[in-house]
Design an enzyme around this catalytic site. Structure first.
Site, PDB file in Angstrom:
ATOM      1  N   HIS A   1      61.537  55.561  58.228  1.00 17.47           N
ATOM      2  CA  HIS A   1      62.242  55.734  56.966  1.00 17.47           C
ATOM      3  C   HIS A   1      61.346  55.268  55.813  1.00 17.47           C
ATOM      4  O   HIS A   1      60.290  54.681  56.032  1.00 17.47           O
ATOM      5  CB  HIS A   1      63.572  54.960  56.967  1.00 17.47           C
ATOM      6  CG  HIS A   1      63.424  53.496  57.162  1.00 17.47           C
ATOM      7  ND1 HIS A   1      63.731  52.854  58.339  1.00 17.47           N
ATOM      8  CD2 HIS A   1      62.973  52.533  56.328  1.00 17.47           C
ATOM      9  CE1 HIS A   1      63.481  51.570  58.210  1.00 17.47           C
ATOM     10  NE2 HIS A   1      63.005  51.343  57.006  1.00 17.47           N
TER      11      HIS A   1
HETATM   12  P1  TYD Z   1      67.396  50.566  61.085  1.00 16.15           P
HETATM   13  O1  TYD Z   1      67.031  50.485  59.656  1.00 16.15           O
HETATM   14  O2  TYD Z   1      67.686  51.935  61.648  1.00 16.15           O
HETATM   15  O3  TYD Z   1      66.295  49.865  61.995  1.00 16.15           O
HETATM   16  P2  TYD Z   1      64.717  50.092  62.070  1.00 16.15           P
HETATM   17  O4  TYD Z   1      64.324  50.851  60.825  1.00 16.15           O
HETATM   18  O5  TYD Z   1      64.143  48.724  62.112  1.00 16.15           O
HETATM   19  O6  TYD Z   1      64.409  50.867  63.297  1.00 16.15           O
HETATM   20  O7  TYD Z   1      68.641  49.609  61.320  1.00 16.15           O
HETATM   21  C1  TYD Z   1      69.329  49.563  62.551  1.00 16.15           C
HETATM   22  C2  TYD Z   1      70.783  49.273  62.264  1.00 16.15           C
HETATM   23  O8  TYD Z   1      70.922  47.987  61.660  1.00 16.15           O
HETATM   24  C3  TYD Z   1      71.406  50.279  61.303  1.00 16.15           C
HETATM   25  O9  TYD Z   1      72.709  50.547  61.767  1.00 16.15           O
HETATM   26  C4  TYD Z   1      71.473  49.527  59.986  1.00 16.15           C
HETATM   27  C5  TYD Z   1      71.622  48.081  60.427  1.00 16.15           C
HETATM   28  N1  TYD Z   1      71.046  47.107  59.473  1.00 16.15           N
HETATM   29  C6  TYD Z   1      71.887  46.305  58.750  1.00 16.15           C
HETATM   30  O10 TYD Z   1      73.137  46.373  58.845  1.00 16.15           O
HETATM   31  N2  TYD Z   1      71.349  45.396  57.871  1.00 16.15           N
HETATM   32  C7  TYD Z   1      70.019  45.268  57.719  1.00 16.15           C
HETATM   33  O11 TYD Z   1      69.544  44.410  56.920  1.00 16.15           O
HETATM   34  C8  TYD Z   1      69.145  46.127  58.493  1.00 16.15           C
HETATM   35  C9  TYD Z   1      67.642  46.033  58.347  1.00 16.15           C
HETATM   36  C10 TYD Z   1      69.706  47.023  59.357  1.00 16.15           C
END
Ligand code: TYD
Length: 139
Positions: free
Chosen positions: A57
């Site tokens: 992302h």
């Molecule tokens: P995601 O951003 O998809 O993880 P990564 O980019 O590290 O692979 O986040 C995974 C899940 O966690 C998603 O459902 C969003 C949630 N999340 C939060 O609720 N708060 C946060 O601060 C973060 C970073 C993620």
């Protein structure tokens, strides 16, 4: 919202402090001292299965310090034109990621911990999670 036109060359690995002691080291990251933004949120990735890829992302506004608190992993930065792979493997090294870049984390070693210091609280509207959309926004 406008996606910032930062490039991968605006990101750098910063050697933050290390207080060496025979009984073990301490690394300190302190607002206003050795980090170029104020930290509003800390999160960390752990228990990452072998071969897994995280991230995938971009952010409109969020800035981050990413630190390998334990073990090692790679961060692949992408500004739509250039890609840069950064390997993190020491707890005193922080990758500063500016806003407007696509990032993926891979090559996690067993038991590694990816600690992220973030400039904003969690806000899903700050994310671009579709790569084609990201490329369109960078044009
Ligand atoms: P995601 O951003 O998809 O993880 P990564 O980019 O590290 O692979 O986040 C995974 C899940 O966690 C998603 O459902 C969003 C949630 N999340 C939060 O609720 N708060 C946060 O601060 C973060 C970073 C993620």
């Amino acid at each position: 919202m406008e996606l910032k036109d930062n490039t991968v060359y605006d990101c750098s690995v910063i050697d933050v402090s290390k207080i060496h002691n025979e009984a073990g080291n301490i690394t300190v990251v302190e607002n206003g001292e050795n980090i170029p933004f104020d930290v509003k949120r800390i999160y960390y990735l752990y228990d990452i299965p072998g071969g897994e890829v995280r991230g995938g992302h971009a952010h409109y506004e969020l800035e981050q310090f990413i630190i390998a608190a334990s073990g090692s992993f790679d961060v692949v930065l992408d500004d739509g034109k250039n890609k840069k792979r950064v390997s993190l493997n020491r707890p005193n090294l922080a990758l500063h990621i500016v806003p407007g870049l696509w990032r993926e984390l891979d090559n996690f070693s067993s038991g590694s911990i990816s600690m992220v210091l973030a400039s904003h609280t969690y806000d899903e509207s700050d994310y671009i999670r579709d790569y084609k959309n990201f490329l369109d926004c960078k044009k």
